[in-house]
Every structure is written in C-alpha cells, then in structure tokens.
Design a protein around this motif. Sequence first.
Motif, PDB file in Angstrom:
ATOM      1  N   GLY A  47       5.896   6.322  -0.464  1.00 27.71           N
ATOM      2  CA  GLY A  47       5.529   7.717  -0.273  1.00 27.71           C
ATOM      3  C   GLY A  47       6.335   8.481   0.759  1.00 27.71           C
ATOM      4  O   GLY A  47       6.120   9.672   0.960  1.00 27.71           O
ATOM      5  N   TYR A  48       7.264   7.812   1.427  1.00 29.98           N
ATOM      6  CA  TYR A  48       8.083   8.502   2.427  1.00 29.98           C
ATOM      7  C   TYR A  48       9.136   9.368   1.746  1.00 29.98           C
ATOM      8  O   TYR A  48       9.762   8.950   0.784  1.00 29.98           O
ATOM      9  CB  TYR A  48       8.786   7.499   3.342  1.00 29.98           C
ATOM     10  CG  TYR A  48       7.890   6.891   4.380  1.00 29.98           C
ATOM     11  CD1 TYR A  48       7.715   7.507   5.615  1.00 29.98           C
ATOM     12  CD2 TYR A  48       7.208   5.711   4.129  1.00 29.98           C
ATOM     13  CE1 TYR A  48       6.896   6.960   6.572  1.00 29.98           C
ATOM     14  CE2 TYR A  48       6.372   5.156   5.081  1.00 29.98           C
ATOM     15  CZ  TYR A  48       6.224   5.789   6.301  1.00 29.98           C
ATOM     16  OH  TYR A  48       5.405   5.241   7.237  1.00 29.98           O
ATOM     17  N   PRO A  99       0.826  -1.216   0.000  1.00 29.07           N
ATOM     18  CA  PRO A  99       0.000   0.000   0.000  1.00 29.07           C
ATOM     19  C   PRO A  99       0.855   1.259   0.000  1.00 29.07           C
ATOM     20  O   PRO A  99       1.970   1.274   0.507  1.00 29.07           O
ATOM     21  CB  PRO A  99      -0.785  -0.115   1.311  1.00 29.07           C
ATOM     22  CG  PRO A  99       0.076  -0.959   2.189  1.00 29.07           C
ATOM     23  CD  PRO A  99       0.790  -1.917   1.272  1.00 29.07           C
ATOM     24  N   LYS A 100       0.321   2.304  -0.584  1.00 22.97           N
ATOM     25  CA  LYS A 100       0.948   3.617  -0.516  1.00 22.97           C
ATOM     26  C   LYS A 100       0.515   4.282   0.791  1.00 22.97           C
ATOM     27  O   LYS A 100      -0.605   4.099   1.247  1.00 22.97           O
ATOM     28  CB  LYS A 100       0.517   4.501  -1.696  1.00 22.97           C
ATOM     29  CG  LYS A 100       0.863   3.922  -3.048  1.00 22.97           C
ATOM     30  CD  LYS A 100       2.340   3.897  -3.267  1.00 22.97           C
ATOM     31  CE  LYS A 100       2.655   3.374  -4.663  1.00 22.97           C
ATOM     32  NZ  LYS A 100       3.939   2.763  -4.763  1.00 22.97           N
ATOM     33  N   VAL A 101       1.405   5.023   1.384  1.00 25.37           N
ATOM     34  CA  VAL A 101       1.105   5.713   2.635  1.00 25.37           C
ATOM     35  C   VAL A 101       0.539   7.083   2.287  1.00 25.37           C
ATOM     36  O   VAL A 101       1.194   7.878   1.617  1.00 25.37           O
ATOM     37  CB  VAL A 101       2.378   5.832   3.507  1.00 25.37           C
ATOM     38  CG1 VAL A 101       2.073   6.546   4.806  1.00 25.37           C
ATOM     39  CG2 VAL A 101       2.961   4.460   3.767  1.00 25.37           C
ATOM     40  N   SER A 102      -0.683   7.336   2.744  1.00 28.65           N
ATOM     41  CA  SER A 102      -1.335   8.584   2.355  1.00 28.65           C
ATOM     42  C   SER A 102      -0.759   9.802   3.054  1.00 28.65           C
ATOM     43  O   SER A 102      -0.739  10.885   2.506  1.00 28.65           O
ATOM     44  CB  SER A 102      -2.839   8.495   2.627  1.00 28.65           C
ATOM     45  OG  SER A 102      -3.060   8.269   3.999  1.00 28.65           O
ATOM     46  N   ASN A 103      -0.299   9.628   4.263  1.00 27.48           N
ATOM     47  CA  ASN A 103       0.240  10.750   5.013  1.00 27.48           C
ATOM     48  C   ASN A 103       1.543  10.322   5.685  1.00 27.48           C
ATOM     49  O   ASN A 103       1.601  10.221   6.910  1.00 27.48           O
ATOM     50  CB  ASN A 103      -0.788  11.208   6.046  1.00 27.48           C
ATOM     51  CG  ASN A 103      -0.663  12.665   6.364  1.00 27.48           C
ATOM     52  OD1 ASN A 103       0.197  13.349   5.837  1.00 27.48           O
ATOM     53  ND2 ASN A 103      -1.513  13.142   7.244  1.00 27.48           N
ATOM     54  N   PRO A 104       2.607  10.090   4.904  1.00 28.51           N
ATOM     55  CA  PRO A 104       3.835   9.558   5.502  1.00 28.51           C
ATOM     56  C   PRO A 104       4.489  10.560   6.432  1.00 28.51           C
ATOM     57  O   PRO A 104       4.472  11.761   6.199  1.00 28.51           O
ATOM     58  CB  PRO A 104       4.732   9.271   4.303  1.00 28.51           C
ATOM     59  CG  PRO A 104       4.252  10.190   3.241  1.00 28.51           C
ATOM     60  CD  PRO A 104       2.778  10.364   3.483  1.00 28.51           C
TER      61      PRO A 104
END
Length: 83
Positions: free
Chosen positions: A46-47, A11-16
């Motif tokens: 996404g970080y 999964p992609k991190v929405s709010n890294p």
Amino acid sequence: MKAKVDISNLPKVSNPGRICILKSKWHLQHVQNMADACRAVLEDAGYTKIDEYTLPGCLEIPLAARDLPVSYTHLTLPTTPYV
C-alpha cells in the motif's frame, strides 16, 4: 537466479506513510535487485511515497537514516547480498 518469495500473507498497510530505501553503491547490481524487490513488496502493501537514495558505502547508512526527516518510515538494505 531470482528467488520467488510468497508475499500473499503480508498485511496491507491501512495508512501508509512515506518510506525511504537507503542503499550502498557496493555491489550495486545485487543491491538494486534487492531494492526493486523491496519496492514491489512495499507497493503491494500500500505504500505509494517511496524514496530511494544511493550512498557511497554501508557506513553512511546509519548517518543518512539519522538525518532523514521525521516523516519517513526508515528502511535500509545491506551493502551486499552476502550478509
């Protein structure tokens, strides 16, 4: 030989947030390869704020993690790839 791992389903991190990779000097060439791969996966997720610290040995990793600011999401790597 480097292994290929399929990370397409992660999964992609929405709010890294801010994340830290803690690693040991023991077998640094292997540990650095793992840290580089870990960094690539985290960047793909996404970080953007990834810090990396090298410690003298594996016994210091829990102490260093304890002393990191609360703003970090902790991530540690083993001392050697032979875990």
